[in-house]
Design an enzyme around this catalytic site. Structure first.
Site, PDB file in Angstrom:
ATOM      1  N   CYS A 133      -7.031  -9.767  14.015  1.00  0.00           N
ATOM      2  CA  CYS A 133      -5.283  -9.551  13.388  1.00  0.00           C
ATOM      3  C   CYS A 133      -5.746  -7.955  12.917  1.00  0.00           C
ATOM      4  CB  CYS A 133      -5.237 -10.518  11.650  1.00  0.00           C
ATOM      5  SG  CYS A 133      -3.370 -10.030  10.858  1.00  0.00           S
ATOM      6  N   CYS A 136      -3.945  -6.774   9.475  1.00  0.00           N
ATOM      7  CA  CYS A 136      -4.281  -7.556   8.386  1.00  0.00           C
ATOM      8  C   CYS A 136      -5.726  -6.432   7.680  1.00  0.00           C
ATOM      9  CB  CYS A 136      -5.380  -9.003   8.001  1.00  0.00           C
ATOM     10  SG  CYS A 136      -4.040 -10.355   9.099  1.00  0.00           S
ATOM     11  N   ASP A 137      -6.797  -6.375   8.888  1.00  0.00           N
ATOM     12  CA  ASP A 137      -7.920  -5.418   8.653  1.00  0.00           C
ATOM     13  C   ASP A 137      -8.153  -4.294   9.305  1.00  0.00           C
ATOM     14  OD1 ASP A 137      -8.457  -8.083   7.607  1.00  0.00           O
ATOM     15  OD2 ASP A 137      -9.202  -8.905   9.729  1.00  0.00           O
TER      16      ASP A 137
END
Ligand code: FAD
Ligand code: NAP
Length: 313
Positions: A133, A136-137
């Site tokens: 992701c 997300c990261d």
């Protein structure tokens, strides 16, 4: 007794929920194990849903959907479903918390999940530098170099997203041509800080106590390249989430094809009366938000007819 149980709260499940409640079904519950929204909430940008213009992230895009459904009476139970079975005319929804709900009809919309690429160290370092992701990261690697693995739309779009945050992106693909749409391939090729590493397969991700420090990649002539990066993003496709259809004797409640996709007709009906499947998990799904939403609407309209006929005959 529910008129309709919807399993999964991505674009297919939420749209099914809106159509089912707005179309007059009583007691419709959407069972979603997490926050509603589905896979698209992991996307940095959606630009191919009609009417959506400008830079909109998947999360922002999905934000209003649950409230719109609740307005028409859709209930959300935040729980994972382990199994759906049918006893006589009644469906049973076996939930992770040990309770069972009963329903006249079921729409299964459990979508798909990111696949692992299968190189050494991937599982051990997952969440410590290996990710599926970028939204997300990606921020953890601001100003640093990262590697992206894959050659489909997801890999290339997320490589473009990461290229805006990171100093450099190594895009590693096992062939020299891409599955991704030509427009996206063009954008990647034009990006100044994306280096294409083609005909190459990751062999091993390695690291230390702090997480990933590098990735070994094997080219088609056998040479190994050591790419020193703290982040490795893998986007190598998805597996269909069909586990809830597996019965106690290991058979499936309805037919699935060799890819695990649920076999439906054009009305999203399975051969099991009252059981429908919609979105990424159904046969030959285009795997798009717009088609998942369309499937959800079709399935709900069919569920309404089914329940009406069942209760009024
Ligand atoms: P999903 O979105 O997968 O939703 C399924 C839901 O079911 C999930 O919320 C999950 O938590 C829930 N669930 C699963 N199992 C259970 C269970 N046992 N019990 C309870 N709940 C369960 N498409 C586009 O059209 N445009 C794009 O730009 C685009 N970009 C993408 C970028 C990324 C990074 C990814 C991963 C996908 C992208 N897609 C895009 C594809 C799109 O996200 C999917 O086609 C779409 O989300 C499918 O919707 P769905 O409702 O069928 O399934
Ligand atoms: P995908 O299209 O299946 O692509 C997966 C990629 O990973 C392929 O390039 C594949 O290589 C590679 N791969 C598979 N296994 C591998 C392994 N073990 N090691 C290394 N590489 C591996 O998956 P996706 O990109 O996630 O897309 C899924 C669906 O969602 C598609 O239908 C896509 O069009 C759709 N989607 C659409 C959009 C959009 O419309 N904007 C955005 C994202 C996703 P090969 O090519 O050699 O097989």
């Amino acid at each position: 007794m529910l008129d309709c149980a919807i399993i999964g709260g991505g674009p297919a499940g939420l749209t099914a929920g809106m159509y089912a409640t707005r179309g007059g079904l009583e007691n419709v519950v959407m069972f979603e194990k997490g926050m509603p929204g589905g896979q698209i909430t992991q996307s940095s940008e959606i630009e191919n849903y009609p009417g959506v213009t400008g830079e909109v992230s998947g999360m922002e895009f999905m934000m209003p959907w649950p409230a719109q459904c609740q307005k028409f009476g859709l209930k959300h139970e935040m729980v994972a479903v382990n199994r759906v079975s049918k006893e006589g005319e009644i469906f049973k929804i076996h939930k992770e918390d040990g309770t069972i709900s009963q329903a006249h009809s079921v729409i299964v919309c459990t979508g798909s999940s990111p696949r692992r690429a299968g190189f050494a160290g991937e599982d051990e370092l997952f969440g410590r530098g290996v990710s599926t992701c970028a939204t997300c990261d990606g921020f953890f690697y601001k100003g640093k170099e990262v590697a992206v693995v894959g050659g489909g739309d997801t890999a290339l779009e997320e490589a473009l997203y990461l290229a805006k945050i990171c100093s450099k992106v190594y895009l590693i693909h096992r062939r020299d041509s891409f599955r991704a749409s030509p427009n996206t391939v063009e954008r990647v090729k034009n990006a100044q800080n994306i280096e294409l590493i083609l005909n190459s397969i990751p062999q091993e991700v390695y690291g230390d106590n702090m997480g990933v420090t590098g990735l070994l990649v094997k080219g088609d002539s056998g040479e190994i390249r050591d790419i020193k990066v703290p982040g490795v993003f893998t986007f190598v496709g998805n597996d269909v989430n069909n586990q809830i259809l597996i019965q106690e004797d290991d058979s499936f409640l309805c037919d699935v094809n060799k890819h695990g996709e649920v076999i439906v007709d054009i009305s999203m009906r399975t051969p099991v009366h009252g059981l429908f499947a919609a979105g990424d998990m159904r046969l030959s799904a285009p795997k798009q938000v717009v088609s998942a939403a369309g499937d959800g609407a079709v399935a709900a309209l069919q569920a309404i007819s089914y329940v009406d006929e069942k209760l009024n005959s």
